[in-house]
Write an enzyme that holds these catalytic residues in place. Structure first.
Site, PDB file in Angstrom:
ATOM      1  N   ILE A 175       0.826  -1.202   0.000  1.00 28.84           N
ATOM      2  CA  ILE A 175       0.000   0.000   0.000  1.00 28.84           C
ATOM      3  C   ILE A 175       0.862   1.256   0.000  1.00 28.84           C
ATOM      4  O   ILE A 175       0.545   2.234  -0.678  1.00 28.84           O
ATOM      5  CB  ILE A 175      -0.949  -0.008   1.212  1.00 28.84           C
ATOM      6  N   ASP A 225      15.037   2.775   9.416  1.00 30.98           N
ATOM      7  CA  ASP A 225      14.499   1.714  10.262  1.00 30.98           C
ATOM      8  C   ASP A 225      13.444   2.338  11.167  1.00 30.98           C
ATOM      9  O   ASP A 225      13.765   3.141  12.051  1.00 30.98           O
ATOM     10  CB  ASP A 225      15.616   1.080  11.089  1.00 30.98           C
ATOM     11  N   SER A 235      -7.114  -0.461   9.714  1.00 29.15           N
ATOM     12  CA  SER A 235      -8.030  -1.456   9.134  1.00 29.15           C
ATOM     13  C   SER A 235      -9.180  -1.700  10.097  1.00 29.15           C
ATOM     14  O   SER A 235      -9.175  -1.242  11.246  1.00 29.15           O
ATOM     15  CB  SER A 235      -7.295  -2.775   8.865  1.00 29.15           C
ATOM     16  N   TYR A 290      -2.429  -7.530  16.677  1.00 28.64           N
ATOM     17  CA  TYR A 290      -2.854  -6.813  15.478  1.00 28.64           C
ATOM     18  C   TYR A 290      -4.020  -5.888  15.794  1.00 28.64           C
ATOM     19  O   TYR A 290      -4.002  -4.700  15.445  1.00 28.64           O
ATOM     20  CB  TYR A 290      -3.257  -7.803  14.382  1.00 28.64           C
ATOM     21  N   LYS A 340      -4.132  -1.718  15.611  1.00 23.58           N
ATOM     22  CA  LYS A 340      -4.997  -0.966  14.712  1.00 23.58           C
ATOM     23  C   LYS A 340      -5.981  -0.086  15.477  1.00 23.58           C
ATOM     24  O   LYS A 340      -6.273   1.044  15.054  1.00 23.58           O
ATOM     25  CB  LYS A 340      -5.744  -1.925  13.774  1.00 23.58           C
ATOM     26  N   THR A 356      -1.787  -7.039  -2.005  1.00 20.07           N
ATOM     27  CA  THR A 356      -0.375  -6.685  -1.892  1.00 20.07           C
ATOM     28  C   THR A 356       0.494  -7.870  -2.309  1.00 20.07           C
ATOM     29  O   THR A 356      -0.001  -8.982  -2.525  1.00 20.07           O
ATOM     30  CB  THR A 356      -0.025  -6.306  -0.438  1.00 20.07           C
TER      31      THR A 356
END
Length: 307
Positions: free
Chosen positions: A17, A62, A149, A161, A165, A196
């Site tokens: 993305i 980084d 998301s 995760y 988010k 992706t």
């Protein structure tokens, strides 16, 4: 060249993305600083960005190193005479770890899964936003976009995760409160399923993947569609009215009347028609439902209401 003269930063733009957003910003004429850890892929993206008409500055950075991030924004401030118009917080390093730990409960996974999902992600987004805002507030304008998301709303993939988010969404909303008086907008952007490179490798190519998930991504958005949305958003005359909101790419497609770069209309994942296709035994009803019937946005938070 609607963004000619704009100075932009897209983190994690070597692929996926982030790369797609950089390519669309370049078509709009912006100067883009793109970051990544791998010199080879970063230069490949930079070449493609330049070919699209924009000016690209690849920076090996980084995102887990605070010093690298600080140097990036100091460089921009020096080279661009204190100008920065747009920051897209996209860098993320958790995709491979997510697939490697698929099906495991949080106590069955190594605790380092948290760092894989949220160091290059939520934490680095915050650090980048701090340094970007210090440049933007001086000029009294700018836009910060967090790529997030629907995992911020309800369980998706794993615990780290979802927490990450949800944090990205809350950070965008809360930053908007403090930035509003300085003329800087802050939003969180939810792409739909996106094809992706890693999704192609781990979802579309292998056998044995849930057919419903494979179909979802096969018909998903290209990596450049989020870029189309960001370009339109950046030039929206009513941008400040959207600051502090969580925006869905399918909603922005309708707001701006845009299709994906391959000419397809983007799937509206909040339409009743689509939602019915995801429910076993009654998915056949979707063929009888008009596509314009959508879930009211005020109902979305109720999907995760725990009070």
């Amino acid at each position: 060249m609607s963004l000619s003269g704009w100075i932009c930063v897209v983190t994690g733009a070597s692929r996926g993305i982030g790369k797609g957003i950089a390519l669309q910003l370049s078509e709009a004429g912006a100067t883009i600083y793109i970051t990544g850890r791998q010199e080879k892929t970063l230069k490949e993206t930079a070449t493609q960005v330049t070919e699209r008409g924009g000016k690209c500055v690849p920076v090996i950075c980084d995102s887990t190193n605070d010093g690298d991030i600080e140097k990036l924004f100091e460089r921009i401030k020096l080279e661009q005479s204190g100008r920065l118009d747009l920051l897209v917080n996209n860098a993320y390093a958790g995709v491979q770890a997510i697939f490697e730990n698929h099906g495991k409960k949080f106590w069955e996974s190594d605790p380092s899964l948290w760092d894989s999902c949220n160091n290059t992600g939520l934490r680095s987004h915050y650090i980048c936003s701090v340094y970007a805002s210090r440049i933007m507030v001086v000029r009294g304008q700018g836009l910060i976009v967090n790529i997030s998301s629907m995992g911020g709303l309800r369980y998706l993939f794993n615990v780290p995760y979802g927490v990450g988010k949800a944090g990205c969404d809350r950070m965008a909303v809360d930053m908007a409160v403090e930035l509003r008086s300085r003329g800087v907008a802050s939003v969180s952007l939810w792409p739909g399923p996106v094809k992706t490179e890693l999704v192609s490798e781990f979802v579309l190519a292998p056998d044995g993947v849930d057919p419903k998930m494979k179909n979802l991504f096969t018909n998903g958005e290209t990596t450049e569609f989020s870029g189309l949305c960001v370009v339109k958003l950046a030039k929206d005359k009513d941008l400040m009215s959207l600051s502090g909101k969580i925006l869905l790419t399918c909603d922005l497609a309708r707001r701006y009347g845009i299709k994906d770069v391959d000419g397809r209309a983007v799937e509206d994942y909040t339409s009743l028609k689509f939602l019915l296709t995801q429910v076993p035994y009654i998915s056949w009803l979707s063929s009888f439902v008009p596509s314009f019937i959508r879930m009211p946005r005020f109902l979305l938070p109720l999907a995760s209401n725990h009070f």
